[in-house]
Design a protein around this motif. Structure first.
Motif, PDB file in Angstrom:
ATOM      1  N   ARG A 242      74.112  60.065  30.768  1.00 31.19           N
ATOM      2  CA  ARG A 242      72.767  60.319  31.293  1.00 31.19           C
ATOM      3  C   ARG A 242      71.805  59.658  30.298  1.00 31.19           C
ATOM      4  NH1 ARG A 242      73.990  60.999  36.137  1.00 31.19           N
ATOM      5  NH2 ARG A 242      75.464  59.505  35.234  1.00 31.19           N
ATOM      6  N   ILE A 243      71.102  58.606  30.717  1.00 25.93           N
ATOM      7  CA  ILE A 243      70.338  57.787  29.776  1.00 25.93           C
ATOM      8  C   ILE A 243      68.952  57.451  30.317  1.00 25.93           C
ATOM      9  CG2 ILE A 243      72.278  56.819  28.516  1.00 25.93           C
ATOM     10  CD1 ILE A 243      72.322  54.450  30.359  1.00 25.93           C
ATOM     11  N   VAL A 244      67.984  57.398  29.385  1.00 27.12           N
ATOM     12  CA  VAL A 244      66.602  57.029  29.674  1.00 27.12           C
ATOM     13  C   VAL A 244      66.209  55.933  28.700  1.00 27.12           C
ATOM     14  CG1 VAL A 244      64.202  57.802  29.670  1.00 27.12           C
ATOM     15  CG2 VAL A 244      65.991  59.305  30.567  1.00 27.12           C
ATOM     16  N   ALA A 245      65.637  54.830  29.218  1.00 26.44           N
ATOM     17  CA  ALA A 245      65.266  53.680  28.396  1.00 26.44           C
ATOM     18  C   ALA A 245      63.788  53.733  28.033  1.00 26.44           C
ATOM     19  CB  ALA A 245      65.581  52.379  29.127  1.00 26.44           C
ATOM     20  N   ILE A 246      63.508  53.375  26.769  1.00 25.39           N
ATOM     21  CA  ILE A 246      62.142  53.325  26.254  1.00 25.39           C
ATOM     22  C   ILE A 246      62.004  52.041  25.443  1.00 25.39           C
ATOM     23  CG2 ILE A 246      60.407  54.467  24.815  1.00 25.39           C
ATOM     24  CD1 ILE A 246      62.012  57.075  25.216  1.00 25.39           C
ATOM     25  N   GLY A 247      60.946  51.278  25.687  1.00 26.28           N
ATOM     26  CA  GLY A 247      60.702  50.106  24.864  1.00 26.28           C
ATOM     27  C   GLY A 247      60.987  48.809  25.576  1.00 26.28           C
ATOM     28  N   ASP A 248      61.077  47.743  24.787  1.00 24.03           N
ATOM     29  CA  ASP A 248      61.145  46.395  25.330  1.00 24.03           C
ATOM     30  C   ASP A 248      62.418  45.686  24.878  1.00 24.03           C
ATOM     31  OD1 ASP A 248      58.793  44.669  26.733  1.00 24.03           O
ATOM     32  OD2 ASP A 248      60.162  43.355  25.644  1.00 24.03           O
ATOM     33  N   MET A 249      62.955  44.831  25.742  1.00 22.26           N
ATOM     34  CA  MET A 249      64.132  44.053  25.380  1.00 22.26           C
ATOM     35  C   MET A 249      63.857  43.120  24.207  1.00 22.26           C
ATOM     36  SD  MET A 249      65.660  43.069  29.152  1.00 22.26           S
ATOM     37  CE  MET A 249      66.971  42.037  28.497  1.00 22.26           C
ATOM     38  N   ASN A 250      62.575  42.853  23.912  1.00 23.09           N
ATOM     39  CA  ASN A 250      62.209  41.969  22.805  1.00 23.09           C
ATOM     40  C   ASN A 250      62.051  42.699  21.475  1.00 23.09           C
ATOM     41  OD1 ASN A 250      62.138  39.412  24.065  1.00 23.09           O
ATOM     42  ND2 ASN A 250      60.175  39.901  25.012  1.00 23.09           N
ATOM     43  N   TRP A 251      62.132  44.015  21.476  1.00 24.79           N
ATOM     44  CA  TRP A 251      62.040  44.741  20.210  1.00 24.79           C
ATOM     45  C   TRP A 251      63.223  44.374  19.330  1.00 24.79           C
ATOM     46  CZ3 TRP A 251      60.504  50.545  21.373  1.00 24.79           C
ATOM     47  CH2 TRP A 251      59.175  50.577  21.826  1.00 24.79           C
ATOM     48  N   ARG A 277      68.709  48.732  20.623  1.00 15.44           N
ATOM     49  CA  ARG A 277      68.887  47.353  21.099  1.00 15.44           C
ATOM     50  C   ARG A 277      69.636  47.311  22.426  1.00 15.44           C
ATOM     51  NH1 ARG A 277      69.496  43.395  15.781  1.00 15.44           N
ATOM     52  NH2 ARG A 277      67.459  43.917  14.892  1.00 15.44           N
ATOM     53  N   TRP A 278      69.117  48.075  23.359  1.00 12.91           N
ATOM     54  CA  TRP A 278      69.686  48.156  24.704  1.00 12.91           C
ATOM     55  C   TRP A 278      69.182  46.978  25.540  1.00 12.91           C
ATOM     56  CZ3 TRP A 278      73.240  50.104  27.700  1.00 12.91           C
ATOM     57  CH2 TRP A 278      73.042  50.221  29.081  1.00 12.91           C
ATOM     58  N   ARG A 379      68.187  41.906  19.815  1.00  8.68           N
ATOM     59  CA  ARG A 379      66.972  42.604  20.228  1.00  8.68           C
ATOM     60  C   ARG A 379      67.319  43.585  21.344  1.00  8.68           C
ATOM     61  NH1 ARG A 379      62.292  39.680  18.579  1.00  8.68           N
ATOM     62  NH2 ARG A 379      62.848  37.675  17.631  1.00  8.68           N
ATOM     63  N   GLY A 380      66.415  44.515  21.592  1.00  7.34           N
ATOM     64  CA  GLY A 380      66.636  45.428  22.703  1.00  7.34           C
ATOM     65  C   GLY A 380      65.849  46.716  22.559  1.00  7.34           C
ATOM     66  N   SER A 381      65.864  47.506  23.606  1.00  5.26           N
ATOM     67  CA  SER A 381      65.063  48.720  23.693  1.00  5.26           C
ATOM     68  C   SER A 381      65.862  49.926  23.187  1.00  5.26           C
ATOM     69  CB  SER A 381      64.611  48.945  25.139  1.00  5.26           C
ATOM     70  OG  SER A 381      65.737  49.104  26.003  1.00  5.26           O
ATOM     71  N   VAL A 382      65.334  51.112  23.449  1.00  7.67           N
ATOM     72  CA  VAL A 382      65.907  52.380  22.974  1.00  7.67           C
ATOM     73  C   VAL A 382      66.432  53.168  24.167  1.00  7.67           C
ATOM     74  CG1 VAL A 382      65.371  54.584  21.847  1.00  7.67           C
ATOM     75  CG2 VAL A 382      64.317  52.453  21.027  1.00  7.67           C
ATOM     76  N   LEU A 383      67.561  53.847  23.980  1.00  7.50           N
ATOM     77  CA  LEU A 383      68.041  54.806  24.969  1.00  7.50           C
ATOM     78  C   LEU A 383      68.123  56.190  24.346  1.00  7.50           C
ATOM     79  CD1 LEU A 383      71.085  53.205  26.880  1.00  7.50           C
ATOM     80  CD2 LEU A 383      68.708  53.338  27.615  1.00  7.50           C
ATOM     81  N   LEU A 384      67.688  57.191  25.089  1.00 10.99           N
ATOM     82  CA  LEU A 384      68.037  58.579  24.794  1.00 10.99           C
ATOM     83  C   LEU A 384      69.308  58.878  25.581  1.00 10.99           C
ATOM     84  CD1 LEU A 384      64.523  60.270  25.052  1.00 10.99           C
ATOM     85  CD2 LEU A 384      65.634  59.244  23.050  1.00 10.99           C
TER      86      LEU A 384
END
Length: 462
Positions: A242-251, A277-278, A379-384
Motif C-alpha cells: 500500500r503506497i503513496v507517492a510524494i515529490g518529483d521524479m527529478n528529486w 528515488r521512486w 533521481r526519484g520521488s518518495v513513497l510512504l
C-alpha cells in the motif's frame, strides 16, 4: 552595506536557491560526514533481474490474515474499514464499478512523482466479474487484471489502471471503464482525468494531513485505498505494498521525516517505512505493472520465517544494505522515521535511516547507513509504504540535502562583518551568526541588502 536602522543580534537562515539549482545540484562528497558516520562502499555487480517487489515472494504468503505482531487496534476512528464483497448484490443486476477516488481526478498539478497515473477501484457482481477493460480518450480497449492476485490487487474485484502520463493530453481526458459479469450483463463508468503538464514538485515540501481534504491535493496514491483520519494518513485495507507517492521524479538528494505508528504486522513479510528515488513500476504486459523501479527503502520489516522484525535498508534489487536485528519497535507507539538519500563520491548512492520515539530528541547519529551500487536510481520521488501492515503516517517533511549555498556579507564603510561559522559553503537550514565589527571611531548603523529581511535580530547588533 549601509543599512536602514541598526538591528541588533541577527541569525541568518540560509535560503534555498532557485528551483533549477535545487533540482540539478549534484554533490560529490562522503555520505553523512556531518554526522561522523563511518560507511563502507560495497562493490560487485547487482543481481541480473530485480525482485518483483519491495516486499516478499508471493510463495511466502500464508493463507488468511493472521496477525504476526499485534499492537492492538488503531485509535478509535482509525480502524481500517472493510470494503463490501459480492454478497448482497441482486443476481440479475449488472456489475457495480466503484472508483475509490471519484471523478474528476487531477494529476501533474504538483509535479510528476512517477511514470504512471493510477485510477483505482473495484468491480463487484453477484454472478462474478468475467472481464474488466478500459479505454483512454476513445482509444482501443485495454484488459485489466481483476483482483485478488498475490501482489497489488488485494480484494475480490480490485483494479488499478496505470496510464503513462505521456499518453495523456493536456487538460481533460476520459477513461471509460467497462465490466461484464458471468451472465453477460455489462456496465460502464467514465472517469475524467485532468492532466497538467510542465510542473515540477517544489522542495522543501511539507504536508499537514489535518489541513488536507483530498489526498490528491498533496500526493498521489499508487496502490490501495487510503484515508485521512485524525490528522494521519492510513491504508483503509491492509495489503501488498500500500503506497503513496510524494515529490518529483527529478528529486535527487533529500531527507524525509515522518511520524509512523504501526498497529499490526500481518503475515507474509510485512514492513512499514520510507522508500526513496521512486520512478514507478516498469512497463510490462500486465495491468497494473509489477516490477518496481526505486532507489532504496528504509523500513521496519518482519521477514518470513524470522522470529521478530527489525530495521533494515534495502537497495533497488532487494539487496540488504544495512540492518539492525536487535532493534524492535513497540506496536501502537509512534516513532519518527527519518530517511536520507544522496549521491556520493564515485557515483554510488548513500542511504541513511534513523528511528526514535516521538517526543524524544532526535539522535545525533544515524541508526543505519549503507551504499547502493549502480544501476541504482539517480533521481526519484518518495513513497510512504505500508506493506501487509496496519499503520498510519503523520505530517511529512522533505528537505534537500546539499551543500553549496554561499553567504556574502560585506561592510559598507570602515569595518568588517564576521560569520560564525565562517565557511565557503553552507548546507540547507544551517544557522549563521553575522556580527558587525566597525573600525575605531566608526559606528554600526544597520543591515541592508536583498536578504536583509531574512535576518533575525539577536539583540546586540549581530
Amino acid at each position: 552595506p549601509s543599512p536602514p536602522t541598526p538591528s541588533p543580534k541577527i541569525f541568518f537562515m540560509i535560503p534555498r536557491p532557485p528551483t533549477s539549482t535545487r533540482l540539478n545540484c549534484r554533490r560529490q562528497r562522503q555520505m553523512c560526514i556531518r554526522d561522523s558516520l563511518e560507511v563502507a562502499a560495497q562493490g560487485g555487480e547487482p543481481a541480473a533481474t530485480p525482485a518483483v517487489d519491495v516486499g516478499d515472494d508471493p510463495g511466502d504468503i500464508e493463507p488468511g490474515v493472521t496477525p504476526a505482531v499485534d499492537g492492538g487496534d488503531p485509535p478509535a476512528g482509525t480502524r481500517p474499514a472493510t470494503r463490501g464483497t459480492n454478497s448482497g448484490l441482486a443476481p440479475d443486476a449488472p456489475p457495480e464499478i466503484n472508483v475509490w477516488y471519484g471523478s474528476p481526478q487531477r494529476f501533474g498539478h504538483l509535479g510528476v512523482p512517477q511514470r504512471w497515473v493510477n485510477i483505482l477501484g473495484s468491480a463487484s457482481d453477484a454472478d462474478g466479474i468475467a472481464s474488466l477493460q478500459y479505454s483512454l480518450n476513445g482509444g482501443p480497449q485495454q484488459s485489466l487484471t481483476v483482483g485478488p492476485d498475490p501482489w497489488r490487487l488485494v480484494e475480490e474485484g480490485d483494479f488499478n489502471i496505470e496510464i503513462d502520463y505521456q499518453d495523456l493530453q493536456s487538460g481533460s481526458n476520459s477513461v471509460a471503464i467497462s465490466a461484464r459479469d458471468n451472465s453477460g450483463q455489462t456496465s460502464a463508468r467514465i472517469v475524467s482525468v485532468l492532466w497538467e503538464d510542465g510542473n515540477t514538485w517544489s522542495i522543501p515540501y511539507y504536508i499537514d494531513w489535518s489541513t488536507v481534504d483530498d489526498i490528491e491535493d498533496v500526493a498521489q496514491v499508487v496502490d490501495g485505498q487510503w484515508a485521512i483520519e485524525s490528522g494521519r494518513l492510513r491504508p483503509v485495507v491492509p495489503g501488498y505494498d500500500r503506497i503513496v507517492a510524494i515529490g518529483d521524479m527529478n528529486w535527487q538528494d533529500y531527507e524525509v521525516t515522518v511520524p509512523v505508528t504501526i498497529y499490526r504486522l500481518i503475515t507474509g513479510g510485512p514492513g512499514v517505512g520510507i522508500l526513496v528515488r521512486w520512478n514507478g513500476h516498469a512497463a510490462d504486459s500486465f495491468q497494473p505493472h509489477y516490477k518496481p523501479l526505486f532507489g532504496g527503502v528504509g523500513w521496519y520489516r518482519h521477514y518470513p520465517g524470522e522470529d521478530a522484525p527489525w530495521l533494515t535498508i534495502l537497495g533497488m534489487n532487494n539487496e540488504n544494505l544495512a540492518e539492525d536485528r536487535n532493534r524492535q519497535l513497540a506496536m501502537g507507539t509512534t516513532y519518527i522515521f527519518k530517511m536520507r538519500v544522496e549521491t556520493v563520491s564515485g557515483g554510488n548512492i548513500g542511504y541513511c535511516l534513523k528511528v526514535w520515539p516521538a517526543g524524544n530528541p532526535e539522535p545525533a547519529g544515524w541508526d543505519l547507513s549503507g551504499y547502493g551500487n549502480a544501476p541504482e536510481m539517480s533521481r526519484g520521488s518518495v513513497l510512504l509504504v505500508a506493506h501487509r501492515s496496519e499503520a498510519s503516517f503523520g505530517n511529512v517533511t522533505i528537505t534537500p540535502v546539499q551543500d553549496g549555498y554561499t553567504l556574502t556579507a560585506n561592510a559598507d564603510g570602515p569595518g568588517s562583518v564576521a560569520k560564525d561559522p565562517d565557511k565557503a559553503a553552507y548546507g540547507y537550514g544551517d544557522l549563521v551568526t553575522l556580527t558587525p565589527d566597525p573600525d575605531a571611531h566608526a559606528t554600526f548603523e544597520g543591515w541592508s541588502g536583498p536578504d536583509a529581511d531574512d535576518l533575525v535580530d539577536n539583540g546586540d547588533g549581530s
